[in-house]
Design a protein around this motif. Structure first.
Motif, mmCIF file in Angstrom:
data_model
loop_
_atom_site.group_PDB
_atom_site.id
_atom_site.type_symbol
_atom_site.label_atom_id
_atom_site.label_comp_id
_atom_site.label_asym_id
_atom_site.label_seq_id
_atom_site.Cartn_x
_atom_site.Cartn_y
_atom_site.Cartn_z
ATOM 1 N N SER A 147 38.618 38.674 41.531
ATOM 2 C CA SER A 147 37.433 38.914 40.341
ATOM 3 C C SER A 147 36.223 38.688 41.316
ATOM 4 O O SER A 147 36.210 37.731 42.451
ATOM 5 N N ARG A 148 35.101 39.000 41.078
ATOM 6 C CA ARG A 148 33.673 38.993 41.579
ATOM 7 C C ARG A 148 32.736 38.185 40.585
ATOM 8 O O ARG A 148 32.513 38.990 39.499
ATOM 9 N N GLU B 181 40.532 29.621 42.407
ATOM 10 C CA GLU B 181 41.213 30.810 43.128
ATOM 11 C C GLU B 181 40.884 31.929 42.726
ATOM 12 O O GLU B 181 40.481 32.290 41.709
ATOM 13 N N GLY B 182 40.850 32.808 43.573
ATOM 14 C CA GLY B 182 40.831 34.515 43.376
ATOM 15 C C GLY B 182 39.370 34.826 42.877
ATOM 16 O O GLY B 182 39.284 35.989 42.085
ATOM 17 N N ILE C 80 36.251 33.558 35.055
ATOM 18 C CA ILE C 80 36.651 34.972 35.522
ATOM 19 C C ILE C 80 37.998 34.951 36.527
ATOM 20 O O ILE C 80 38.360 36.023 36.882
ATOM 21 N N SER C 81 38.640 33.888 36.957
ATOM 22 C CA SER C 81 39.494 33.655 37.717
ATOM 23 C C SER C 81 40.852 34.337 37.248
ATOM 24 O O SER C 81 41.182 34.187 35.917
ATOM 25 N N PRO C 82 41.584 35.202 38.104
ATOM 26 C CA PRO C 82 42.633 35.726 37.722
ATOM 27 C C PRO C 82 43.694 34.813 37.668
ATOM 28 O O PRO C 82 44.622 34.849 36.570
ATOM 29 N N ALA C 83 43.761 33.709 37.670
ATOM 30 C CA ALA C 83 44.595 32.659 37.556
ATOM 31 C C ALA C 83 44.179 31.799 36.226
ATOM 32 O O ALA C 83 45.241 31.120 35.614
ATOM 33 N N ALA C 84 43.178 32.261 35.546
ATOM 34 C CA ALA C 84 42.883 31.690 34.212
ATOM 35 C C ALA C 84 43.757 32.210 33.187
ATOM 36 O O ALA C 84 44.190 33.024 32.850
#
Length: 152
Positions: free
Chosen positions: A2-3, A32-33, A148-152
């Protein structure tokens, strides 16, 4: 990945100090991410925003309003990004010498018109930033990155 885009107008030492804390929070190892990209408000473009999964904005409060630089950014991206950035999570920090109310109201009005979703309460600071203000800015950055973290 994610950005997270951080768009800022931080010409005063106090506003820049808040920006540094937002950036530290956004880049914490605890999340992360997330790639963090920073752009001065006068240089940020619609392409920058369209590539972002989240947005943090920082401004001074000048004569009861956001900085002209941040307003320029918002004017520049409004129509090109209107449909494509609906539901974009965003956050805001504002520094003023005595009042930030008008600046916050203006940014939130535009963000609402764009259909963006506030991911955290605005951090508002008047006068010299205290330790709690710096901590709140760190939390703001970390919160947006976590959202926005993909781990969320």
């Amino acid at each position: 990945m994610s950005r997270l885009l951080i768009v800022h107008h931080t010409v005063s030492p106090a506003t820049h100090e808040l920006f540094e804390q937002v950036l530290k929070g956004a880049t914490t190892d605890e999340v992360e991410g997330v790639e963090v990209v920073t752009e001065p408000a006068l240089g940020a473009t619609a392409a920058d925003l369209l590539a972002a999964d989240g947005l943090l904005m920082g401004t001074s409060a000048n004569i009861g309003y956001m900085s002209g630089a941040l307003k320029h950014f918002l004017d520049t991206v409004y129509y090109p990004c209107l449909a494509e950035t609906r539901r974009l999570p965003y956050g805001l920090w504002v520094h003023g010498d005595n009042d930030t109310t008008g600046a916050v109201r203006a940014v939130e009005s535009i963000a609402g018109g764009l259909g963006w979703e506030r991911a955290a309460a605005p951090v508002t600071v008047t006068g010299r930033p205290a330790k709690t203000d710096l901590e709140a800015c760190w939390e703001l950055g970390a919160t947006l990155a976590a959202v926005i973290s993909p781990a969320a």
